[in-house]
Write an enzyme that holds these catalytic residues in place. Structure first.
Site, PDB file in Angstrom:
ATOM      1  N   LYS A  91       2.982   5.718  -2.879  1.00 19.92           N
ATOM      2  CA  LYS A  91       3.919   6.794  -3.500  1.00 19.92           C
ATOM      3  C   LYS A  91       3.955   6.879  -4.933  1.00 19.92           C
ATOM      4  O   LYS A  91       3.940   7.967  -5.566  1.00 19.92           O
ATOM      5  CB  LYS A  91       5.291   6.295  -2.890  1.00 19.92           C
ATOM      6  CG  LYS A  91       5.680   6.479  -1.454  1.00 19.92           C
ATOM      7  CD  LYS A  91       5.923   7.669  -1.053  1.00 19.92           C
ATOM      8  CE  LYS A  91       6.510   7.995   0.087  1.00 19.92           C
ATOM      9  NZ  LYS A  91       6.649   9.367   0.865  1.00 19.92           N
ATOM     10  N   ALA A 124       0.689  -1.241   0.121  1.00 12.74           N
ATOM     11  CA  ALA A 124      -0.298   0.058  -0.131  1.00 12.74           C
ATOM     12  C   ALA A 124       1.061   1.146   0.156  1.00 12.74           C
ATOM     13  O   ALA A 124       0.557   2.275  -0.678  1.00 12.74           O
ATOM     14  CB  ALA A 124      -0.914   0.048   1.344  1.00 12.74           C
ATOM     15  N   TYR A 125       1.991   1.202   0.707  1.00 16.40           N
ATOM     16  CA  TYR A 125       2.810   2.359   0.759  1.00 16.40           C
ATOM     17  C   TYR A 125       3.398   2.618  -0.580  1.00 16.40           C
ATOM     18  O   TYR A 125       3.467   3.766  -1.303  1.00 16.40           O
ATOM     19  CB  TYR A 125       3.968   1.909   1.722  1.00 16.40           C
ATOM     20  CG  TYR A 125       5.402   2.933   1.798  1.00 16.40           C
ATOM     21  CD1 TYR A 125       5.288   4.079   2.275  1.00 16.40           C
ATOM     22  CD2 TYR A 125       6.475   2.270   0.787  1.00 16.40           C
ATOM     23  CE1 TYR A 125       6.249   4.846   2.308  1.00 16.40           C
ATOM     24  CE2 TYR A 125       7.557   3.270   0.966  1.00 16.40           C
ATOM     25  CZ  TYR A 125       7.478   4.581   1.463  1.00 16.40           C
ATOM     26  OH  TYR A 125       8.670   5.222   1.508  1.00 16.40           O
ATOM     27  N   LEU A 126       4.111   1.622  -1.291  1.00 20.18           N
ATOM     28  CA  LEU A 126       4.532   1.843  -2.544  1.00 20.18           C
ATOM     29  C   LEU A 126       3.443   2.284  -3.645  1.00 20.18           C
ATOM     30  O   LEU A 126       3.870   3.032  -4.450  1.00 20.18           O
ATOM     31  CB  LEU A 126       5.077   0.295  -3.164  1.00 20.18           C
ATOM     32  CG  LEU A 126       6.437   0.097  -2.319  1.00 20.18           C
ATOM     33  CD1 LEU A 126       6.812  -1.362  -3.007  1.00 20.18           C
ATOM     34  CD2 LEU A 126       7.641   1.037  -2.443  1.00 20.18           C
TER      35      LEU A 126
END
Length: 224
Positions: free
Chosen positions: A135, A130-132
């Site tokens: 971003k 989810a972070y990638l």
């Protein structure tokens, strides 16, 4: 220069604030909590309390008035779930870019992550995936903006070892690798001085080229 940094209490941001203040720039760091102000003052930065998860474009743009550049270095941080990866790493980045446009700030630098340009491979931890994705979505949004002289910086795996001042920086692929937070901050400081890096998405890992030389080597004749 006056530079406003979102995520001003982050590990990279505090290092960047020290570097910018030491070279004579006027620096402001956007933080969520008043209790973080002392660390910014010690770094030579003006603390600006503003929660980017709940603020409006107008709330944020007033803090960017008169700035020469803006740096998005905020992140939901360790221990946060997938929801906050989206609201901070994507949503706050988009809001900060909107605010920069509203305030007439052209130079805009984003601290992203290596791997944000592709779908996470199968088996990736769901929160990290989810972070990638967050971003990557933020990067895509910023790169569409003709009103910003943007640069996206995608470091490799971050470490807290002392900086070497030597890096590999590429508008293509560097391959996987580690990079110290000290060296990321040093590269950001140089990018702010180099208009020829506008319109570039750059990967960064540790290497053998002095930071200033590495930035000059990737720069175009005057930006996009």
């Amino acid at each position: 220069m006056r530079i406003v940094i979102a995520g001003g209490h982050g590990q990279i941001a505090l290092r960047l604030e020290r570097l910018l203040a030491a070279r004579g720039d006027e620096v402001a760091g956007v933080v969520r909590r008043p209790g973080q102000a002392g660390d910014l003052l010690a770094a030579g930065a003006e603390p600006v309390v503003c929660d980017l998860e709940s603020a409006s474009v107008g709330d944020v743009s007033q803090h960017l008035e008169g700035a020469d550049a803006a740096v998005f270095a905020a992140g939901a941080g360790a221990g946060s779930g997938a929801g906050r990866k989206d609201t901070v790493d994507r949503g706050a980045a988009v809001l900060f870019a909107d605010a920069a446009e509203a305030a007439g700030v052209r130079r805009f630098v984003v601290v992203s992550s290596m791997g944000a340009d592709r779908e996470p491979p199968p088996g990736t931890d769901p929160v990290f995936a989810a972070y990638l994705r967050a971003k990557g979505a933020a990067d895509e949004d910023v790169r569409k903006r003709s009103a910003l002289d943007w640069t996206v910086l995608r470091p490799g795996r971050l470490t807290d070892e002392p900086g070497t001042g030597l890096v590999t920086l590429s508008a293509g692929s560097t391959g996987r690798g580690d990079v110290t937070r000290d060296d990321v901050a040093a590269v950001l400081a140089e990018l702010l001085l180099e208009p020829g890096t506008a319109g570039l998405t750059l990967e960064l890992i540790g290497g053998g080229t002095p930071v200033a030389e590495a930035v000059k080597a990737v720069a175009g004749p005057g930006g996009r």
